[in-house]
Design a protein around this motif. Structure first.
Motif, PDB file in Angstrom:
ATOM      1  N   TYR A  24       0.839  -1.208   0.000  1.00 11.89           N
ATOM      2  CA  TYR A  24       0.000   0.000   0.000  1.00 11.89           C
ATOM      3  C   TYR A  24       0.871   1.253   0.000  1.00 11.89           C
ATOM      4  N   ASN A  25       1.895   1.250   0.838  1.00 16.50           N
ATOM      5  CA  ASN A  25       2.769   2.421   0.910  1.00 16.50           C
ATOM      6  C   ASN A  25       3.507   2.665  -0.405  1.00 16.50           C
ATOM      7  N   THR A  27       2.374   1.718  -3.505  1.00 13.60           N
ATOM      8  CA  THR A  27       1.526   1.907  -4.685  1.00 13.60           C
ATOM      9  C   THR A  27       0.367   2.871  -4.501  1.00 13.60           C
ATOM     10  N   GLU A  28      -0.183   2.995  -3.307  1.00 10.60           N
ATOM     11  CA  GLU A  28      -1.419   3.741  -3.136  1.00 10.60           C
ATOM     12  C   GLU A  28      -1.334   4.934  -2.186  1.00 10.60           C
ATOM     13  N   SER A  29      -0.330   4.995  -1.343  1.00  9.36           N
ATOM     14  CA  SER A  29      -0.306   6.024  -0.301  1.00  9.36           C
ATOM     15  C   SER A  29      -0.183   7.433  -0.882  1.00  9.36           C
ATOM     16  N   TRP A  30       0.405   7.589  -2.033  1.00 14.65           N
ATOM     17  CA  TRP A  30       0.563   8.916  -2.619  1.00 14.65           C
ATOM     18  C   TRP A  30      -0.779   9.526  -3.042  1.00 14.65           C
ATOM     19  N   LYS A  31      -1.830   8.697  -3.133  1.00 18.25           N
ATOM     20  CA  LYS A  31      -3.149   9.185  -3.520  1.00 18.25           C
ATOM     21  C   LYS A  31      -3.906   9.794  -2.340  1.00 18.25           C
ATOM     22  N   ASN A  32      -3.423   9.558  -1.108  1.00 17.03           N
ATOM     23  CA  ASN A  32      -4.083  10.048   0.098  1.00 17.03           C
ATOM     24  C   ASN A  32      -3.326  11.228   0.672  1.00 17.03           C
ATOM     25  N   PRO A  38      -4.399   1.271   5.216  1.00 15.56           N
ATOM     26  CA  PRO A  38      -5.303   0.592   4.280  1.00 15.56           C
ATOM     27  C   PRO A  38      -6.405  -0.150   5.034  1.00 15.56           C
ATOM     28  N   TYR A  42      -8.937  -4.018   1.676  1.00 13.36           N
ATOM     29  CA  TYR A  42      -7.786  -3.815   0.804  1.00 13.36           C
ATOM     30  C   TYR A  42      -6.703  -4.844   1.103  1.00 13.36           C
TER      31      TYR A  42
END
Length: 67
Positions: A24-25, A27-32, A38, A42
């Motif tokens: 998550y950190n 791939t996705e954390s930059w979107k928050n 997560p 997820y």
């Protein structure tokens, strides 16, 4: 090339299964904008995807050595 790709997928799959929070950190954390973790859903879905990635990579390695 098949062996190299299978090894990369194996490494990513292992990260997904062992530590979905690290995935998550990456791939996705930059979107928050917040420091949220997560969700449980997820984490479960990433682990399931990691299991499928591991299966595909192991099959790729087997096919490489059989062929």
């Amino acid at each position: 090339m098949l062996l190299f790709g299978s090894i990369i997928i194996l490494i990513v799959g292992l990260i997904m299964v062992i530590s979905p929070t690290a995935f998550y950190n990456l791939t996705e954390s930059w979107k928050n904008n917040s420091d949220s973790e997560p969700s449980d859903l997820y984490k479960i879905s990433v682990r399931i995807g990691g299991i499928f990635s591991l299966i595909v990579s192991i099959l790729g390695i087997i096919v490489f050595f059989i062929d």
